[in-house]
Design an enzyme around this catalytic site. Sequence first.
Site, PDB file in Angstrom:
ATOM      1  N   LYS A 488      35.693  67.761 117.731  1.00 36.28           N
ATOM      2  CA  LYS A 488      35.908  66.924 116.551  1.00 36.28           C
ATOM      3  C   LYS A 488      35.410  65.500 116.770  1.00 36.28           C
ATOM      4  CE  LYS A 488      39.884  69.359 114.734  1.00 36.28           C
ATOM      5  NZ  LYS A 488      41.345  69.450 114.702  1.00 36.28           N
ATOM      6  N   VAL A 489      35.025  64.873 115.666  1.00 39.52           N
ATOM      7  CA  VAL A 489      34.611  63.471 115.729  1.00 39.52           C
ATOM      8  C   VAL A 489      35.625  62.633 114.951  1.00 39.52           C
ATOM      9  CG1 VAL A 489      32.762  61.827 115.301  1.00 39.52           C
ATOM     10  CG2 VAL A 489      32.202  64.204 115.793  1.00 39.52           C
ATOM     11  N   LYS A 503      33.725  61.252 119.788  1.00 44.68           N
ATOM     12  CA  LYS A 503      33.548  62.701 119.778  1.00 44.68           C
ATOM     13  C   LYS A 503      34.314  63.297 120.954  1.00 44.68           C
ATOM     14  CE  LYS A 503      29.394  64.828 120.512  1.00 44.68           C
ATOM     15  NZ  LYS A 503      28.028  65.267 120.158  1.00 44.68           N
ATOM     16  N   ASP A 599      17.819  69.999 118.261  1.00 49.19           N
ATOM     17  CA  ASP A 599      18.758  70.256 117.175  1.00 49.19           C
ATOM     18  C   ASP A 599      18.552  69.241 116.058  1.00 49.19           C
ATOM     19  OD1 ASP A 599      20.676  71.673 115.864  1.00 49.19           O
ATOM     20  OD2 ASP A 599      22.380  70.865 116.973  1.00 49.19           O
TER      21      ASP A 599
END
Length: 711
Positions: A488-489, A503, A599
Amino acid sequence: MMIMYIPKFKLCFWLLSVLCLINCSLEFDPTDNYLINCGSSTNASVGNRVFLGDSNLNSSIVLSTPQKIRANTSSSSIPFSYSSDLYKTAEIYTEISNYTLSVTKHGRHWVRLHFFPFVYQSYNLSHAKFSVSGLNFTLLRDFQLTEDNPVIKEYLLNIASDKLVLTITPSSKSFAFLNALEVVSVPDELIPDSVKPVDSAGSNENLVNQALETVFRVNMGNTTVNPQNDTLSREWVPDEAFLKSHNLVQFLSNPKPVNYTKVGPTKEIAPPSVYGTASWLNTERDPTLNVNVTWYFNVDLGFKYLVRFHFCDIINNQPGQLMFNVFINSWYAYKHLDLSNKTSNLVASPYYLDVVLSESHVDMLTVSVGTSSDTSVYPNAMLNGLEIMKISNSKGLLDVDAESLKPSSKAKTGLIVGVAVGAVFIFMVLALVFFMAVRRRKRTYSDATKNKSNGATESGYRFSFAAIKKATNNFDESLVIGVGGFGKVYKGVLEDNTEVAIKRGNSDSQQGLNEFRTEIEMLSHFRHRHLVSLIGYCDEQNEMILIYEYMVNGTLKSHLYGADYPNLSWKQRLEICVGSARGLYYLHTGSAKSIIHRDVKSANILLDENRMAKVADFGLSKTGPDIDHTHVSTAVKGSFGYLDPEYLIRQQLTEKSDVYSFGVVLFEVLCGRPVIDPSLPREKVNMVEWAMKLQKKGEFEKLIDPNLKAK
Ligand SMILES: *[C@@H]1O[C@H](CO)[C@@H](O)[C@H](O)[C@H]1NC(C)=O
Ligand SMILES: *[C@@H]1O[C@H](CO)[C@@H](O)[C@H](O)[C@H]1NC(C)=O
Ligand SMILES: *[C@@H]1O[C@H](CO)[C@@H](O)[C@H](O)[C@H]1NC(C)=O
Ligand SMILES: *[C@@H]1O[C@H](CO)[C@@H](O)[C@H](O)[C@H]1NC(C)=O
Ligand SMILES: *[C@@H]1O[C@H](CO)[C@@H](O)[C@H](O)[C@H]1NC(C)=O
Ligand SMILES: *[C@@H]1O[C@H](CO)[C@@H](O)[C@H](O)[C@H]1NC(C)=O
Ligand SMILES: *[C@@H]1O[C@H](CO)[C@@H](O)[C@H](O)[C@H]1NC(C)=O
Ligand SMILES: *[C@@H]1O[C@H](CO)[C@@H](O)[C@H](O)[C@H]1NC(C)=O
Ligand SMILES: *[C@@H]1O[C@H](CO)[C@@H](O)[C@H](O)[C@H]1NC(C)=O
Ligand SMILES: *[C@@H]1O[C@H](CO)[C@@H](O)[C@H](O)[C@H]1NC(C)=O
Ligand SMILES: *[C@@H]1O[C@H](CO)[C@@H](O)[C@H](O)[C@H]1NC(C)=O
């Protein structure tokens, strides 16, 4: 009395034999041996070496300086284990000064410069700023001391003439000083004439005409070896500070006996206290373990380095028990190294390996030893000592050339975007300009001159877990601004009121750990206005937490569809595309080995308060493409819908895979729809397929985001 009757030659023989016996413990006797205690009239002893006061010098050494200033201090607070006397005096030079020394034996010589700053009358030696050169090499350039400890700079110059002139040049409005100077012959075998590069298939690096600077000399086993205990008066520092993680490492610190042989390295290559200690991998708990031990060293960008590994199997009682891999950065320095093979099947016999790293593409050099996949031996790996020497560059410089490391102020490419040109063409031009047509440029690091210290943890700041908990209100769910594969951020606020994005990785996966490390490494070495910057990290209590600058305007994706952000104008979209292209282009070309992001997607392009684009999320990044020709280990990674089909099929990673993904992002920007949208009619679900179809039909305009139509 008896001796009188022994014929002379017999006596000589007898004496020689005795000498020979003693010889084993005799030290190397350098031909040229200048040891100078600068600014002092008295000699200073360091171990069994005597540094002569400069009034005791003979005509072989001449100091020419317009003004002699001898500085002294009574300070007894010199934090040094062995000679404080050396550091209680200094010679101060207010103008260009030369030491001219006669050289009896041509070849390599140590040049060691000793500095310890103190205050003398109006001279605060901490404020001195100066350059030192010798032969045609710049050893120090606008050098300033940054610490209060004695500093010894060590060089190896190959002197081919009968004189060495060392020139000390104060920088403008400043002065120079020296506490002690050594110019000493070294054995011929110490430095080879040429050495194999580790990172290219090119020819050997010729060292004959190069000067070297010792930047790290490390004794594995985490013990110090003092200059007094090294026949060439070298200091070896403990290795623990260079290890990032050492729960698998065992230090063997009590010296074991070392069997020096006639064919192997001599004590001059490294003393028994180096070969007799080691750091090794403890795989006892798991014979299937496949791991590396890695040491991290901060180095200057743009230089070549000579790296010398010292090995000696002091662990096993039998030969043939040890086989492992040796790496520098991600290159093999030696694959399946079998020490017994190198030491004629003797154990406890030393061996060393020299390689040259011909391009330091990041300011970190890593050295790893790791288990070999050869299963015939028990997995293990070890290292006894390591030396890293900087090689003078083509300009004869050994010190950081601060100018050449500054980022170029001009934009890399003058990109002129005609507003009138059709939208699709602009995108194609963009892609072309940035990725194909531009000639590759040399590095332009923006952050290359940041301070260098030992150890590897200076990438950003290391935060305590307590500080992170405080910043995120103990990971308050209401502060979550994003969720990804990694974790999660959270939005957080630091002590100093800086807003940050935090993060937090799921700590259970090994993959996560690799990504965590990659990301820290990438972001701390690649700084650019279009790459999101790392503020710090936290690895306490098995946490994998990264702290980034907070990007107020979230992701590009959320501005295109699905969120409440106002629509982006055409101009804003173009600027975002240009910005992120610049970020990617920098990744691909900012260093000798290009970095592949792997990415690229609209969710990984973030917008700051001015909607300036920054590329984020480097967890999957890799250097490439050369490395992946050697191991095809890389599993296909990336995000569905953005993956380059060629990479999917051939599993070969190149920058072009990023270019493909970026092309998908460009389409997303143009179409304002998700890459995969299952809610649409079947033929339109996959944006890329749909776009190809329309292109064939010549109906491209149907793709364009309705919000852009007629604008
Ligand atoms: C001068 O002193 C140096 C050591 O400082 C020594 O190596 C050299 O032999 C001496 N030269 C003469 C001519 O005495
Ligand atoms: C310093 O050492 C040199 C060489 O060993 C010697 O000749 C000289 O007398 C010494 N000077 C003093 C003041 O001790
Ligand atoms: C420095 O040297 C001078 C002259 O030899 C001496 O009088 C003075 O006491 C010394 N100062 C210190 C701080 O040692
Ligand atoms: C030092 O040497 C350089 C080059 O050899 C020369 O140009 C300079 O004049 C010398 N300076 C002094 C003070 O002797
Ligand atoms: C000398 O300079 C250093 C570094 O600027 C400074 O920390 C120190 O206080 C100065 N010492 C004196 C006595 O001025
Ligand atoms: C220094 O460089 C010049 C010109 O390149 C050359 O002529 C000279 O021999 C060099 N000096 C030394 C000591 O190598
Ligand atoms: C390694 O050496 C350093 C410096 O001597 C020391 O502080 C540290 O405790 C040592 N670590 C281990 C695990 O022995
Ligand atoms: C050391 O090496 C020699 C061969 O060079 C060998 O004869 C001797 O046994 C070895 N000593 C030990 C203690 O292994
Ligand atoms: C030098 O190393 C040997 C072992 O190789 C050790 O016995 C000795 O105490 C060391 N001496 C010093 C001064 O550290
Ligand atoms: C060891 O390091 C090398 C070079 O960085 C890397 O290619 C290899 O995958 C690593 N091995 C392990 C088990 O992590
Ligand atoms: C070392 O390996 C090479 C190549 O495999 C072999 O030719 C050589 O005989 C080996 N040497 C020893 C001492 O085992």
